[in-house]
Design a protein around this motif. Structure first.
Motif, PDB file in Angstrom:
ATOM      1  N   ILE A 118     -22.216   6.329  -6.720  1.00  0.00           N
ATOM      2  CA  ILE A 118     -21.856   4.932  -6.483  1.00  0.00           C
ATOM      3  C   ILE A 118     -22.147   4.595  -5.025  1.00  0.00           C
ATOM      4  O   ILE A 118     -21.472   5.074  -4.114  1.00  0.00           O
ATOM      5  CB  ILE A 118     -20.369   4.683  -6.812  1.00  0.00           C
ATOM      6  N   LEU A 119     -23.149   3.766  -4.807  1.00  0.00           N
ATOM      7  CA  LEU A 119     -23.582   3.383  -3.456  1.00  0.00           C
ATOM      8  C   LEU A 119     -23.722   1.860  -3.406  1.00  0.00           C
ATOM      9  O   LEU A 119     -24.770   1.319  -3.084  1.00  0.00           O
ATOM     10  CB  LEU A 119     -24.910   4.057  -3.105  1.00  0.00           C
ATOM     11  N   VAL A 120     -22.661   1.153  -3.739  1.00  0.00           N
ATOM     12  CA  VAL A 120     -22.690  -0.308  -3.833  1.00  0.00           C
ATOM     13  C   VAL A 120     -22.589  -0.924  -2.438  1.00  0.00           C
ATOM     14  O   VAL A 120     -21.736  -0.531  -1.639  1.00  0.00           O
ATOM     15  CB  VAL A 120     -21.529  -0.817  -4.714  1.00  0.00           C
ATOM     16  N   GLY A 121     -23.462  -1.896  -2.148  1.00  0.00           N
ATOM     17  CA  GLY A 121     -23.324  -2.657  -0.914  1.00  0.00           C
ATOM     18  C   GLY A 121     -23.541  -1.844   0.341  1.00  0.00           C
ATOM     19  O   GLY A 121     -22.891  -2.080   1.360  1.00  0.00           O
ATOM     20  N   CYS A 122     -24.459  -0.898   0.299  1.00  0.00           N
ATOM     21  CA  CYS A 122     -24.837  -0.148   1.501  1.00  0.00           C
ATOM     22  C   CYS A 122     -26.128  -0.750   2.063  1.00  0.00           C
ATOM     23  O   CYS A 122     -26.494  -1.874   1.720  1.00  0.00           O
ATOM     24  CB  CYS A 122     -25.013   1.326   1.167  1.00  0.00           C
ATOM     25  N   GLY A 123     -26.815  -0.002   2.905  1.00  0.00           N
ATOM     26  CA  GLY A 123     -28.042  -0.505   3.514  1.00  0.00           C
ATOM     27  C   GLY A 123     -29.264   0.291   3.114  1.00  0.00           C
ATOM     28  O   GLY A 123     -30.219   0.350   3.882  1.00  0.00           O
ATOM     29  N   PHE A 124     -29.260   0.894   1.927  1.00  0.00           N
ATOM     30  CA  PHE A 124     -30.397   1.707   1.511  1.00  0.00           C
ATOM     31  C   PHE A 124     -31.627   0.838   1.244  1.00  0.00           C
ATOM     32  O   PHE A 124     -31.514  -0.323   0.847  1.00  0.00           O
ATOM     33  CB  PHE A 124     -30.052   2.492   0.240  1.00  0.00           C
ATOM     34  N   LEU A 141     -24.012   5.170 -12.588  1.00  0.00           N
ATOM     35  CA  LEU A 141     -25.052   5.041 -11.565  1.00  0.00           C
ATOM     36  C   LEU A 141     -25.032   3.603 -11.065  1.00  0.00           C
ATOM     37  O   LEU A 141     -25.519   2.692 -11.737  1.00  0.00           O
ATOM     38  CB  LEU A 141     -26.425   5.402 -12.130  1.00  0.00           C
ATOM     39  N   SER A 142     -24.437   3.396  -9.891  1.00  0.00           N
ATOM     40  CA  SER A 142     -24.324   2.058  -9.308  1.00  0.00           C
ATOM     41  C   SER A 142     -25.006   2.063  -7.948  1.00  0.00           C
ATOM     42  O   SER A 142     -24.477   2.595  -6.972  1.00  0.00           O
ATOM     43  CB  SER A 142     -22.847   1.657  -9.152  1.00  0.00           C
ATOM     44  N   LEU A 143     -26.194   1.468  -7.898  1.00  0.00           N
ATOM     45  CA  LEU A 143     -26.967   1.356  -6.657  1.00  0.00           C
ATOM     46  C   LEU A 143     -27.179  -0.111  -6.298  1.00  0.00           C
ATOM     47  O   LEU A 143     -28.099  -0.455  -5.563  1.00  0.00           O
ATOM     48  CB  LEU A 143     -28.317   2.053  -6.807  1.00  0.00           C
ATOM     49  N   ASN A 144     -26.351  -0.988  -6.837  1.00  0.00           N
ATOM     50  CA  ASN A 144     -26.561  -2.422  -6.649  1.00  0.00           C
ATOM     51  C   ASN A 144     -26.233  -2.869  -5.226  1.00  0.00           C
ATOM     52  O   ASN A 144     -25.542  -2.191  -4.480  1.00  0.00           O
ATOM     53  CB  ASN A 144     -25.717  -3.222  -7.653  1.00  0.00           C
ATOM     54  N   SER A 145     -26.789  -4.026  -4.891  1.00  0.00           N
ATOM     55  CA  SER A 145     -26.542  -4.684  -3.602  1.00  0.00           C
ATOM     56  C   SER A 145     -27.005  -3.824  -2.432  1.00  0.00           C
ATOM     57  O   SER A 145     -26.275  -3.606  -1.462  1.00  0.00           O
ATOM     58  CB  SER A 145     -25.056  -5.044  -3.458  1.00  0.00           C
ATOM     59  N   ASN A 146     -28.227  -3.329  -2.525  1.00  0.00           N
ATOM     60  CA  ASN A 146     -28.885  -2.629  -1.432  1.00  0.00           C
ATOM     61  C   ASN A 146     -30.238  -3.298  -1.193  1.00  0.00           C
ATOM     62  O   ASN A 146     -30.409  -4.478  -1.517  1.00  0.00           O
ATOM     63  CB  ASN A 146     -29.051  -1.146  -1.770  1.00  0.00           C
TER      64      ASN A 146
END
Length: 960
Positions: A118-124, A141-146
């Protein structure tokens, strides 16, 4: 002999006990490596043992780390390879840390036991690695908002255990991947996945019919706001578990499949803003359908469908500009849950008859722009809004007193829902505190709930929000979470038809949360453990705000009592052995700590009282004492606190001469940003130019890192362009600011010794003095160019997304032309007053797409700031845009130098009737008048924040 055996057994038992209590050495090493990479870690990281001392965000099973969850911690850094040696890791959650940047390394595929990523709202940014498909146990698997780019990895189809897949709100492009034979996976293999969230990307091409099958168990299918084309495949009707379907804001065309009414469990159907044609499908039997959006399509002209009144659960019908004809049956308005009917700009005719038994939930019937000739309500009063503007019934001549339905209603200024106090009188709180629903002053944890689907449309009704509030209170109740109460406010719809709600959670038993509390609360949202009441709300995403008010972290645990018990039991001989071992251990730890201090402290061998050896040659900057700065800031008082960033705070100080200064103070004793601290001292002490912010001195004692600058009173260029500062920037002033900033950067490139590449040119790093002269600031990421590095420097990529040179990103070779690219983006920001990435749109791409040199202002009127596009004196705008677009050419060789750019801006100013060398105001209003009332300061947010990677704003991120 027996005593010797006993002694040996005891020592072995003690050794085994110590090992069992400690974290696995490989896991401990990985976490300590992260400490070197990440900034702003929780306060108890670095204490004796991660598992035993319960480091914030760390959970262990025996000696192995199984969970690393640090959402909303204001972390900065990159996800390094050290994480991927945590072989027993099951949960990784770094959500709501915009400072976690860089690419997602392929090593993620090594975490074979990972269940939640879960990497929501990071800067990737950059592509999602194919190795993501090598995680056999992954469920979430949450990669949204990058800012992820490139295609959706087809390898995701290999994750048969996947339950939740959210890649929304990125920059993903290409087609939707489906399988190609038995060995090439695709999303169609995910038959057990419940959630496909892909909205707000740049996916294109047709929707593969193979994507859907009767074996799938999807409930949420979200592909809104992409670039999908072609037809909606009939195989969609096979997925009868679907509850929410969104394909709005794409380029779909052709007929809708006739079997859509097979989706009898469907609650929300969004297909607006496409190019759909053919007849409307028959939706009879869709008794669960709650929300239907079909606006702005090109359906065949058709009478009001007979199935309208059969949609027994319907609350919201929006079919604007869909070629509807005929008369609306009165029975339609009897649907008991109906709230909103919007059928604008069709060809409806006849008499509008709402009939008896109209729904008591009805709020609005908007039929403007049709051909309705009469309205029959038989004199009955009605409480809902009816709009018949631009219909024949409202165009009769001689009507002295128009009916209410023949005028557009005024905007509703009544406040929408806000949590009321619970039988108490709210306090007037100070120091940033807020009064809670229980009337306690505290620092809440805040964020925004973003609902991607709704089962109601009346935002004026408190019922759904009260239900949500009660649901939140029940879930986050004490002692499961350290929450006293929750508050909701400001419900509103955004352009994507998402409902946004501001949320505040107040701490239990104290006025602020500790780090563990915030981490647990944020993780409950990011992992979707919290679920809103499904009677009203569909899928959601939470956007957590940085928390600024942590209380002290948990105290470090002590093992002294264990040592005492062991000594008492073992006797003098064992105590002697342990003391020897402890001495060796302490010595090694001390040596290790000394090495770590030496490595992390760039000034370990720097005696500020000397001026030779390894000491920087400081020109004009002096070393201040801590007590001096304490006095100048009145003990770093709150009244002198003028801003903050990831590094710490900035204070206003007054020198004995009366001169105002800005004192940037890093978090006490943290030493974070030490290399950037040294870089800024070494570089700024050597540069002296009226368009570069002046460094007056520094402080490096008592574990403090402080930089002392000239005080720049009128904030950043970003503040003025956004309107936050209250300063009005006409075209002449923007040209003047552009020229000043360009001269500052050109000085760094061409006259500084050695030349300096700034690496972080952006509007928040251009400060404006009392006469709005531009000053380039923040040299924490800057790179000097030595004689051996002429041409380029090979270095780790650093900068800010949106301004970052794609050539530098791809090659990792830094040149002066990288600053030129950033400056070109800055110029586009100056003429548009838009952030480089705003609502998922990249300003360079937007200008390039819309630009037409055959038309006035290059056909960019909708993009340019109205102050410029509608101004009476905007000479040179087109040439200014040409110059900006040359700066953002893909190849650095095609871009001008900063010296060439300065000359061209000077020419543009002369074309506009200005003297580029004049210091006077450029219009009838003086600079001082323009800046009057501005109370914002530059040293806030990201203006002077140190960056070790790509600091990302709340705006959407995109790479050219």
């Amino acid at each position: 002999m027996g005593s010797a055996v006993w002694l040996f057994s005891l020592v072995v038992s003690i050794h085994i006990y110590i090992i069992a209590a400690a974290t696995n050495p490989d896991d401990a090493s990985a976490l300590r490596s992260l400490m070197d990479e990440w900034k702003n870690l929780p306060s108890n990281w670095g204490s004796a043992d991660p598992c035993d001392d319960k480091w914030v965000g760390i959970k262990c099973n025996d000696s192995r780390v199984t969970s690393l969850k640090l959402p909303s911690m204001k972390l900065e850094g990159q996800l390094t390879g050290d994480v991927f040696s945590l072989s027993e890791l099951q949960e990784l959650d770094l959500s709501y840390n915009e400072g976690i940047t860089g690419s997602l390394p392929p090593g993620i595929g090594n975490l074979k036991k990972l269940i939640n990523l879960i990497l929501v709202g990071c800067g990737f940014f950059g592509p999602i690695p194919d190795t993501i498909g090598a995680l056999p146990q992954l469920r979430v698997l949450s990669l949204n908002s990058n800012g992820f780019t490139g295609p959706i990895p087809r390898s995701i189809g290999n994750i048969s255990t996947l339950y939740w897949l959210d890649l929304a709100d990125n920059l993903l492009d290409g087609e939707i991947p489906v399988s190609d034979g038995p060995t090439t996976p695709g999303l169609d293999w995910l038959v057990h996945t419940k959630h496909f969230h892909f909205g707000k990307n740049q996916l294109s091409g047709p929707i593969p019919s193979k994507l859907f099958s009767s074996e799938m168990t999807l409930i949420h299918l979200l592909f809104e706001s992409n670039r999908l084309s072609g037809a909606l495949p009939s195989t969609l009707g096979l997925v009868q578990t679907l509850q929410v379907v969104r394909f709005d804001n794409n380029s779909l065309k052709e007929d809708l499949p006739l079997n859509l009414n097979n989706l009898t469990s469907l609650n929300d159907l969004y297909l607006s803003n496409n190019r759909l044609t053919g007849p409307l499908p028959n939706l009879t039997g869709m008794s669960s359908l709650n929300t239907l959006y079909l606006s702005n399509n090109s359906f065949n002209s058709t009478d009001i469908p007979s199935w309208f009144p059969t949609l027994s659960s319907l609350t919201t019908l929006v079919m604007e500009d869909t070629q509807l004809t005929g008369q609306i049956p009165a029975s339609f308005f009897n649907l008991r849950r109906l709230e909103t009917v919007v059928l604008k700009y069709n060809s409806l005719d006849g008499t509008l008859d709402i009939g008896p038994g109209v729904s008591d939930q009805l709020e609005i019937i908007d039929l403007q722009g049709n051909s309705i000739t009469d309205f029959n309500n038989t004199g009955r009063p009605y409480t809902f809004e009816i709009i018949l503007v631009d219909n024949p019934v409202c165009q009769e001549t001689g009507t002295a007193n128009p009916q209410p339905y023949c005028t557009l209603p005024p905007p509703d200024s009544s406040p929408l829902y806000s949590t009321p106090p619970q039988n108490c009188q709210p306090y007037s709180c100070g120091s940033g505190q807020i009064s809670s629903p229980t009337c306690r002053c505290a620092y809440p944890y805040t964020g925004t709930l973003e609902f991607r689907a709704l089962f109601f449309s009346d935002l004026g009704s408190p019922t759904p929000f009260v239900s949500l509030e009660q649901n939140l209170t029940q879930f986050f109740k004490f002692p499961e979470f350290p929450v006293d109460s929750v508050s909701l406010r400001n419900p509103r719809m955004d352009p994507y038809q998402y409902l946004l709600l501001d949320l505040e959670l107040f701490p239990y038993g104290q006025d602020r949360f500790n780090e563990t509390g915030v981490s647990e609360i944020a993780s409950a949202f990011s992992s979707q453990d919290y679920k809103p009441p499904d009677m009203y709300f569909g899928p959601y995403v939470f956007r957590g705000d940085p928390y600024e008010y942590f209380s002290d972290g948990p105290a470090h645990s002590s093992k002294s009592s264990v040592g005492i018990a062991i000594g008492a039991a073992a006797g003098a001989s064992v105590l002697f052995v342990l003391l020897v071992l402890a001495g060796i251990y302490a010595y090694r730890q001390r040596k290790r700590a000394d090495r770590a201090t030496l490595e992390s402290n760039p000034f370990a061998h720097w005696d500020p009282k000397k001026s030779s050896g390894s000491i920087p040659q400081l020109k004009g900057a002096r070393c201040f004492g801590f007590e001096e700065l304490k006095k100048y800031t009145k003990n770093f008082s709150e009244a002198n606190d003028i801003g903050s960033g990831g590094y710490g705070k900035v204070y206003r100080g007054t020198l004995p001469t009366g001169e105002l200064v800005a004192i940037k103070r890093a978090q006490q004793g943290s030493m974070q940003g030490g290399l950037e601290f040294k870089t800024e001292i070494e570089l700024l002490s050597r540069v002296h130019h009226k368009n570069v912010v002046s460094l007056l001195g520094f402080c490096f004692e008592r574990g403090e890192q402080m930089l002392i600058y000239e005080y720049v009173p009128n904030g950043s260029l970003s503040d003025s362009l956004s309107g936050k500062s209250g300063i009005r920037l006409d075209w002449a002033r923007r040209l003047k600011i552009t020229l000043g900033a360009a001269r500052g950067v050109a000085y760094l490139h061409e006259l500084a010794n050695p030349p300096i590449i700034h690496r972080d040119i952006k509007s928040t790093n251009i400060l404006l003095d009392e006469r709005l002269n531009a000053k380039v600031a923040d040299f924490g990421l800057s790179k000097p160019m030595g004689d051996s590095e002429k041409g380029h420097v090979s270095t780790q990529v650093k900068g800010t997304m949106g301004y970052l040179d794609p050539e530098y990103y791809m090659t990792q070779q830094l040149t002066e032309k990288s600053d030129v690219y950033s400056f070109g983006v800055l110029m586009l920001e100056i003429v548009t007053a838009r952030r480089p990435i705003e609502r998922g749109k990249y300003i360079v791409r937007e200008v390039r797409t819309c630009m037409d040199k055959t038309k006035s202002l290059y056909n960019l009127q909708q993009i340019l700031d109205p102050t410029i596009s509608s101004g009476t004196s905007s000479k040179g705008v087109e040439r200014f845009i040409d110059l900006a677009m040359r700066c953002v050419e893909e190849s650095g060789a095609d871009r001008p130098t900063m010296g060439e750019l300065v000359k061209e801006v000077e020419d543009i100013m002369q074309m506009a009737g200005m003297n580029p060398n004049s210091e006077s105001a450029t219009s009838s209003e003086t600079y001082e008048d323009a800046a009057k009332g501005a109370d914002l300061h530059p040293y806030s947010d990201e203006s002077f924040a140190y960056s070790g990677g790509f600091p990302m704003s709340a705006a959407k991120k995109e790479l050219h």
